[in-house]
Scaffold this active site. Sequence first.
Site, PDB file in Angstrom:
ATOM      1  N   HIS A   1       0.839  -1.203   0.000  1.00  0.00           N
ATOM      2  CA  HIS A   1       0.000   0.000   0.000  1.00  0.00           C
ATOM      3  C   HIS A   1       0.870   1.247   0.000  1.00  0.00           C
ATOM      4  O   HIS A   1       1.929   1.281   0.619  1.00  0.00           O
ATOM      5  CB  HIS A   1      -0.974   0.011   1.178  1.00  0.00           C
ATOM      6  CG  HIS A   1      -0.324  -0.158   2.519  1.00  0.00           C
ATOM      7  ND1 HIS A   1       0.093  -1.387   2.989  1.00  0.00           N
ATOM      8  CD2 HIS A   1      -0.010   0.733   3.482  1.00  0.00           C
ATOM      9  CE1 HIS A   1       0.628  -1.234   4.188  1.00  0.00           C
ATOM     10  NE2 HIS A   1       0.587   0.038   4.513  1.00  0.00           N
TER      11      HIS A   1
ATOM     12  N   HIS B   1       0.758   5.244   0.951  1.00  0.00           N
ATOM     13  CA  HIS B   1       0.055   6.305   1.664  1.00  0.00           C
ATOM     14  C   HIS B   1       0.171   7.592   0.848  1.00  0.00           C
ATOM     15  O   HIS B   1       1.284   7.972   0.452  1.00  0.00           O
ATOM     16  CB  HIS B   1       0.706   6.589   3.019  1.00  0.00           C
ATOM     17  CG  HIS B   1       0.706   5.442   3.982  1.00  0.00           C
ATOM     18  ND1 HIS B   1      -0.134   5.401   5.077  1.00  0.00           N
ATOM     19  CD2 HIS B   1       1.451   4.312   4.047  1.00  0.00           C
ATOM     20  CE1 HIS B   1       0.112   4.299   5.780  1.00  0.00           C
ATOM     21  NE2 HIS B   1       1.070   3.609   5.174  1.00  0.00           N
TER      22      HIS B   1
HETATM   23  P1  AMP Z   1       1.434   0.697   7.405  1.00  0.00           P
HETATM   24  O1  AMP Z   1       1.833   1.130   8.795  1.00  0.00           O
HETATM   25  O2  AMP Z   1       2.238   1.338   6.325  1.00  0.00           O
HETATM   26  O3  AMP Z   1       1.357  -0.826   7.280  1.00  0.00           O
HETATM   27  O4  AMP Z   1      -0.013   1.278   7.210  1.00  0.00           O
HETATM   28  C1  AMP Z   1      -1.188   0.580   7.438  1.00  0.00           C
HETATM   29  C2  AMP Z   1      -2.257   1.608   7.497  1.00  0.00           C
HETATM   30  O5  AMP Z   1      -3.503   0.964   7.337  1.00  0.00           O
HETATM   31  C3  AMP Z   1      -2.311   2.371   8.831  1.00  0.00           C
HETATM   32  O6  AMP Z   1      -2.121   3.756   8.579  1.00  0.00           O
HETATM   33  C4  AMP Z   1      -3.717   2.068   9.336  1.00  0.00           C
HETATM   34  O7  AMP Z   1      -4.300   3.188   9.932  1.00  0.00           O
HETATM   35  C5  AMP Z   1      -4.444   1.672   8.074  1.00  0.00           C
HETATM   36  N1  AMP Z   1      -5.583   0.787   8.250  1.00  0.00           N
HETATM   37  C6  AMP Z   1      -5.627  -0.376   8.960  1.00  0.00           C
HETATM   38  N2  AMP Z   1      -6.853  -0.930   8.865  1.00  0.00           N
HETATM   39  C7  AMP Z   1      -7.586  -0.115   8.054  1.00  0.00           C
HETATM   40  C8  AMP Z   1      -8.928  -0.143   7.571  1.00  0.00           C
HETATM   41  N3  AMP Z   1      -9.778  -1.132   7.895  1.00  0.00           N
HETATM   42  N4  AMP Z   1      -9.353   0.860   6.788  1.00  0.00           N
HETATM   43  C9  AMP Z   1      -8.516   1.875   6.457  1.00  0.00           C
HETATM   44  N5  AMP Z   1      -7.246   1.959   6.877  1.00  0.00           N
HETATM   45  C10 AMP Z   1      -6.778   0.979   7.670  1.00  0.00           C
END
Ligand code: AMP
Length: 133
Positions: free
Chosen positions: A99, A101
């Site tokens: 993913h 951001h």
């Molecule tokens: P990372 O730390 O780069 O793995 O980012 C994962 C991101 O996913 C974090 O910023 C979380 O807030 C986000 N996240 C986790 N679950 C969900 C969800 N169900 N819907 C939207 N964002 C999510």
Amino acid sequence: MSDCIFCKIIAGEIPSFKIYEDDDILAYLDINPFTKGHTLVIPKAHSANLLETGDDRLATVMAGVRKVAAHLKAALPCDGFNIMQNNGAAAGQTVNHLHFHIIPRYRGEELAFKAHPGDMAGLQALCGRLRMA
Ligand code: AMP
Ligand code: ZN
């Protein structure tokens, strides 16, 4: 992947604040935003991180990141944006589905990515060790 939370979002098994979808990618608001409009862009096909994703798929995702970022910049509107992409727990990756951001930035609103002045001799040595053929 059955135990992947982002695959569950793609499958519609858990809800999301979806802002864009096509055959290859999905974009939705991060539920723990750094700033207003913080958005995640993911490929629909599961891969864990950058290194496990093929060049073609990556190119498709990046084109999506650009498209969604352009939309956010105009629609929010924001003054700029950061792209962040974490790989591995040591880098803060909490969801093992690739993913990107998109973090909208607003003039006058601080967000700490703390840098410190580099040691030039150290950088020179590191460059010598890391330079790719
Ligand atoms: P990372 O730390 O780069 O793995 O980012 C994962 C991101 O996913 C974090 O910023 C979380 O807030 C986000 N996240 C986790 N679950 C969900 C969800 N169900 N819907 C939207 N964002 C999510
Ligand atoms: Zn997944």
